[in-house]
Design a protein around this motif. Structure first.
Motif, PDB file in Angstrom:
ATOM      1  N   ALA A 123       8.969 -12.594  -8.357  1.00 41.07           N
ATOM      2  CA  ALA A 123      10.332 -13.973  -9.122  1.00 41.07           C
ATOM      3  C   ALA A 123      11.405 -14.110  -7.507  1.00 41.07           C
ATOM      4  O   ALA A 123      11.088 -15.452  -7.301  1.00 41.07           O
ATOM      5  CB  ALA A 123      10.897 -14.099 -10.170  1.00 41.07           C
ATOM      6  N   ILE A 124      12.287 -12.779  -7.396  1.00 40.44           N
ATOM      7  CA  ILE A 124      13.199 -12.897  -6.479  1.00 40.44           C
ATOM      8  C   ILE A 124      12.644 -13.614  -4.936  1.00 40.44           C
ATOM      9  O   ILE A 124      13.172 -14.060  -4.264  1.00 40.44           O
ATOM     10  CB  ILE A 124      14.220 -11.832  -6.212  1.00 40.44           C
ATOM     11  N   THR A 125      11.224 -12.760  -4.463  1.00 39.95           N
ATOM     12  CA  THR A 125      10.869 -13.319  -3.408  1.00 39.95           C
ATOM     13  C   THR A 125      10.442 -14.978  -3.170  1.00 39.95           C
ATOM     14  O   THR A 125      10.830 -15.175  -1.951  1.00 39.95           O
ATOM     15  CB  THR A 125      10.050 -12.384  -2.779  1.00 39.95           C
ATOM     16  N   GLY A 126       9.738 -15.269  -4.542  1.00 42.05           N
ATOM     17  CA  GLY A 126       9.362 -16.311  -4.121  1.00 42.05           C
ATOM     18  C   GLY A 126      10.437 -17.562  -3.861  1.00 42.05           C
ATOM     19  O   GLY A 126      11.022 -18.051  -3.409  1.00 42.05           O
ATOM     20  N   TYR A 127      12.003 -17.704  -5.185  1.00 35.62           N
ATOM     21  CA  TYR A 127      13.223 -17.780  -5.464  1.00 35.62           C
ATOM     22  C   TYR A 127      13.443 -17.829  -3.739  1.00 35.62           C
ATOM     23  O   TYR A 127      14.189 -18.789  -2.501  1.00 35.62           O
ATOM     24  CB  TYR A 127      14.022 -17.159  -5.457  1.00 35.62           C
ATOM     25  N   ILE A 128      13.873 -16.692  -2.836  1.00 38.10           N
ATOM     26  CA  ILE A 128      14.525 -16.399  -1.678  1.00 38.10           C
ATOM     27  C   ILE A 128      13.596 -17.469  -0.559  1.00 38.10           C
ATOM     28  O   ILE A 128      14.264 -18.142  -0.289  1.00 38.10           O
ATOM     29  CB  ILE A 128      14.227 -14.926  -1.318  1.00 38.10           C
ATOM     30  N   LEU A 129      12.737 -17.591  -0.846  1.00 43.85           N
ATOM     31  CA  LEU A 129      12.036 -17.990   0.126  1.00 43.85           C
ATOM     32  C   LEU A 129      11.990 -20.130  -0.264  1.00 43.85           C
ATOM     33  O   LEU A 129      11.680 -20.503   1.648  1.00 43.85           O
ATOM     34  CB  LEU A 129      10.197 -17.173   0.578  1.00 43.85           C
ATOM     35  N   PHE A 130      11.858 -19.949  -0.893  1.00 42.55           N
ATOM     36  CA  PHE A 130      11.693 -21.578  -1.636  1.00 42.55           C
ATOM     37  C   PHE A 130      12.722 -21.692  -0.705  1.00 42.55           C
ATOM     38  O   PHE A 130      12.360 -22.788  -0.274  1.00 42.55           O
ATOM     39  CB  PHE A 130      11.344 -22.095  -2.379  1.00 42.55           C
ATOM     40  N   PHE A 131      14.042 -21.324  -1.487  1.00 44.13           N
ATOM     41  CA  PHE A 131      15.472 -22.430  -1.381  1.00 44.13           C
ATOM     42  C   PHE A 131      15.800 -22.171   0.247  1.00 44.13           C
ATOM     43  O   PHE A 131      15.966 -22.846   1.454  1.00 44.13           O
ATOM     44  CB  PHE A 131      15.896 -21.864  -2.320  1.00 44.13           C
TER      45      PHE A 131
END
Length: 290
Positions: free
Chosen positions: A64-72
């Motif tokens: 979840a943390i990785t997905g959020y960071i990469l997306f934004f």
């Protein structure tokens, strides 16, 4: 050199609702797929179920943390500072202390009214399940609600409007829980939706509300053995029995639906919002910046 005006495509992708929907889809897709994969792999091991769930929780939270960071990072073309590790220890320690104190005060009121009884004390190993649930829920919900919903809305609508909208949505999402009512959803919106949004506004870092959220849930279900948001009781350090007025105990929804929980969390929210105002951390809506 004059800045080039946004193209129609850029305007569409920068529209808050589109950004929120895409961020939710990307983050949740990564979490759901990862959860299925790690679940299958752990199922092949001889590890105890509690430890498998603990590993799964850590893995899902990391996704979840990785997905959020990469997306934004790529969508907004910026450094994702709201998950930076600067002052990480401070945010976690202070956040956990706030969550522990608020939940302990809530239970203390039930105890003073003769409604909180300790039946037995379990081995420390009994906290593994509630610990896993607490930190996984805290990370996922704070990323989705405060990181995506609140933060994106705040850019256009300003801090207070985004705070109210995100709090209402956060409370409404709890209507799907067992034993939930409009009153209990309103309690969650006020005590958690406002408090956690204010915590993010103050720190501008998701680790602070994550820590508060984690400590509140873990103390409630993992230590005090109380019902959390209407869900069934899990294993806990203390085996307890809660009786008395629904206004004080929260009834079948748990202490989160109690009157004192609203009072204590509202006091904490007011303090944080005061500090935000004093520290000039309130974002104005776009129409007031014209």
């Amino acid at each position: 050199m004059e800045a080039q005006p946004f193209t129609t495509k850029q305007k569409i992708f920068n529209f808050p609702l589109i950004k929120i929907i895409l961020a939710l889809i990307v983050t949740m897709a990564l979490v759901i797929i990862g959860q299925q994969v790690i679940g299958k792999l752990l199922g092949l091991t001889s590890l105890d179920r509690n430890y498998r769930n603990l590993i799964k929780g850590i893995f899902v939270s990391a996704l979840a943390i990785t997905g959020y960071i990469l997306f934004f990072k790529y969508y907004e073309k910026r450094k994702v500072t709201e998950l930076a590790t600067n002052n990480l220890a401070k945010n976690l320690i202070v956040g956990i202390l706030i969550g522990v104190i608020l939940q302990s005060l809530t239970i203390l009121v039930i105890y003073i009214n003769g409604g909180f009884n300790i039946v037995a004390v379990n081995p420390v190993s009994f906290i593994i399940i509630p610990l896993t649930v607490a930190f996984t829920a805290a990370i996922l919900e704070e990323i989705l609600i405060r990181g995506i919903l609140f933060r994106v809305l705040e850019e256009k609508l300003g801090s207070y409007n985004a705070l109210i909208i995100s709090a209402i949505i956060f409370g409404a999402l709890h209507l799907a829980n067992p034993s939930a009512t409009l009153v209990s959803a309103l309690c969650v919106a006020i005590e958690a939706g406002i408090l956690l949004g204010a915590a993010f506004m103050y720190s501008r870092n998701l680790w602070f509300p994550i820590a508060i959220h984690f400590a509140w849930n873990f103390m409630q279900s993992g230590v005090f053995g109380a019902i959390t948001s209407g869900n069934e009781k899990t294993e806990s350090l203390l085996v307890t029995k809660t009786v008395g007025s629904v206004w004080i105990t929260g009834g079948e929804f748990g202490p989160e639906g109690s009157f004192q929980a609203i009072i204590f969390c509202s006091i904490a929210s007011v303090i944080l919002l005061f500090l935000c105002q004093k520290g000039n951390k309130i974002v104005k809506p776009y129409w007031k910046n014209k």
